[in-house]
Design an enzyme around this catalytic site. Structure first.
Site, PDB file in Angstrom:
ATOM      1  N   HIS A 162       1.127  -0.880  -0.349  1.00  0.00           N
ATOM      2  CA  HIS A 162      -0.057  -0.319  -0.396  1.00  0.00           C
ATOM      3  C   HIS A 162       1.044   0.920  -0.228  1.00  0.00           C
ATOM      4  O   HIS A 162       2.212   1.064   0.659  1.00  0.00           O
ATOM      5  CB  HIS A 162      -0.682  -0.238   1.630  1.00  0.00           C
ATOM      6  CG  HIS A 162      -2.027   0.715   1.375  1.00  0.00           C
ATOM      7  ND1 HIS A 162      -1.751   2.309   0.980  1.00  0.00           N
ATOM      8  CD2 HIS A 162      -3.553   0.800   0.771  1.00  0.00           C
ATOM      9  CE1 HIS A 162      -3.659   2.829   1.567  1.00  0.00           C
ATOM     10  NE2 HIS A 162      -3.747   1.607   0.823  1.00  0.00           N
ATOM     11  N   ASP A 210      -8.061  -5.563   0.021  1.00  0.00           N
ATOM     12  CA  ASP A 210      -8.366  -6.449  -1.224  1.00  0.00           C
ATOM     13  C   ASP A 210      -8.315  -8.244  -0.503  1.00  0.00           C
ATOM     14  O   ASP A 210      -8.608  -8.745  -1.497  1.00  0.00           O
ATOM     15  CB  ASP A 210      -8.232  -6.125  -2.272  1.00  0.00           C
ATOM     16  CG  ASP A 210      -8.636  -4.285  -3.356  1.00  0.00           C
ATOM     17  OD1 ASP A 210      -9.638  -4.087  -2.494  1.00  0.00           O
ATOM     18  OD2 ASP A 210      -7.639  -3.907  -2.916  1.00  0.00           O
TER      19      ASP A 210
END
Ligand code: CMC
Length: 376
Positions: free
Chosen positions: A265, A322
């Site tokens: 991320h 996710d």
């Protein structure tokens, strides 16, 4: 003329100020309007979270009731949008249809352009949030050759959505609660790529729905919201090959463009707090369904290996939102091509909240980055 900073991907550029969402990427903290995400996901309905993101406070029960009524009143999908959905081939990716639906709505709401917005215009944003579940459900049914279903406004936002998708009463509080949680966890995430796109389009004065359409288009990409679909595909591939290690090695190979989907991320250099909540939710839902889910076992194994591996440790790569969400949606019976549209459904609230903050901010200027010219 003048100096500027070269910052590809806006890694270190703050493009706006905001009071909506706070992330501490080193500590793995996420808050909406000052409320911790774990508390919101556990103790509040998604519609209360929508209210919080739009108005800055959690609603009283009276405010919540009135707000639900407003959502119901604005939820009808026009014939124009229905025709757009029907015009698409059944093989179309649902995100391509969703981009077109918001683009089509921009024709009906042209007056919501940036120079023409006042407080009352939040109504337009609420109609986007109210219509998007029915639109996503219609897209699902269209590509599956099924008749469209009617909304049942007596049901909650999430239950209504599930009923519209499956075309019959779902009556499964476990599924409804899990989906409500997924919606809350995906509702906003400060200046991610799709929200930045919504703000960028809006900064030129384009209308809300045109801006939302850009948000959907951006979210589609596998580096962003499209990762949830890519994760499940990757887990299924690993299941077939039975070789977790090969995928780890592939992800580490800098000559191979493959990345471990659902990992890494831009902001979190620690465990994504949304992934922690979803990992627990996966266990809960699968154990209550008494399903022995091979995909969850593979995901956990992948995570375990990666978190002990030098490559992932030094780069601070952890599971993101996710990584586990698709396993839950899979257990509910939702096909993987609908995972990203469901993300978009939830993120519509964040896009709307951020778009209004942008147009009401006196500091807003047209987003116009510079470049480093290297040509002739
Ligand atoms: N697998 C293997 N290596 C990775 C991964 C990964 N998933 N993510 C980052 N790296 C490596 C990257 O190659 C780079 O290595 P090096 O320093 O040797 O060049 C290093 O880690 C830093 O990564 P980066 O590409 O500079 O990071 P970024 O902030 O530009 O990208 C990201 C962030 C999320 C796009 C990226 O981590 C990625 O592509 N992850 C996989 C896709 C994914 O799960 N996306 C969902 C993001 S979270 C929710 C959302 O936005 O929808």
């Amino acid at each position: 003329t003048g100096l500027f900073t070269y910052d590809p991907g806006f890694v270190s550029t703050a493009s706006c100020s905001s009071t909506i969402t706070f992330i501490d990427g080193d500590e793995g903290v996420l808050k909406y309007r000052g409320h911790d995400i774990a508390d919101l996901a556990e103790n509040n309905s998604f519609t209360a979270v929508i209210y919080l993101l739009l108005y800055g406070e959690l609603p009283s029960s009276e405010q919540h009731k009135k707000f639900l009524l407003k959502i119901q009143e604005s939820s009808k999908v026009s014939e124009q949008v229905t025709n757009v959905i029907k015009a698409f081939p059944k093989t179309a990716h649902p995100m391509s249809i969703l981009v077109a639906c918001f683009a089509n709505l921009s024709a009906s709401y042209h007056e919501t352009h940036g120079n023409n917005v006042n407080g009352e215009d939040l109504d337009f944003g609420i109609s986007a949030i109210a219509q998007v579940p029915a639109i996503v459900a219609m897209i699902y049914r269209h590509i599956n050759n099924q008749e469209f279903t009617n909304a049942n406004n007596k049901l909650s936002y999430s239950e209504n959505f599930l009923n519209m998708i499956f075309g019959s009463a779902v009556n499964n509080t476990l599924f409804v609660k899990a989906l409500d949680k997924i919606f809350t966890l995906h509702a906003d995430h400060e200046q991610n790529a799709s929200t930045a796109a919504v703000r960028l389009v809006g900064s030129a004065g384009s209308n809300l729905f045109a801006s939302l359409s850009a948000g959907v288009a951006t979210l589609w990409g596998p580096a962003h919201g499209g990762a949830n679909e890519a994760v499940i595909n990757m887990l299924k591939e690993i299941e077939q090959s039975g070789d977790v290690d090969r995928f780890i090695e592939k992800a580490k190979d800098d000559k191979d463009p493959f990345k471990l989907m659902g990992f890494g991320h831009r902001v979190y250099k620690n465990y994504d707090p949304r992934a922690l909540i979803l990992k627990d939710a996966c266990h809960e839902i699968l154990s209550k369904l008494e399903q022995n889910n091979e995909l969850l076992e593979i995901a956990k194994k992948l995570e375990e290996i990666a978190l002990k591996d030098e490559y992932f440790i030094t780069r601070k790569l952890y599971p993101n939102v996710d990584f586990y969400s698709g396993i839950i949606m899979n257990a509910i019976g939702i096909p993987s091509s609908m995972f990203t549209p469901i993300f978009a459904l939830a993120r519509t609230t964040g896009w709307v909240a951020q778009w209004y903050e942008m147009v009401n901010d006196k500091e807003t200027k047209i987003c116009r980055p510079r470049q480093l010219y290297l040509g002739k």
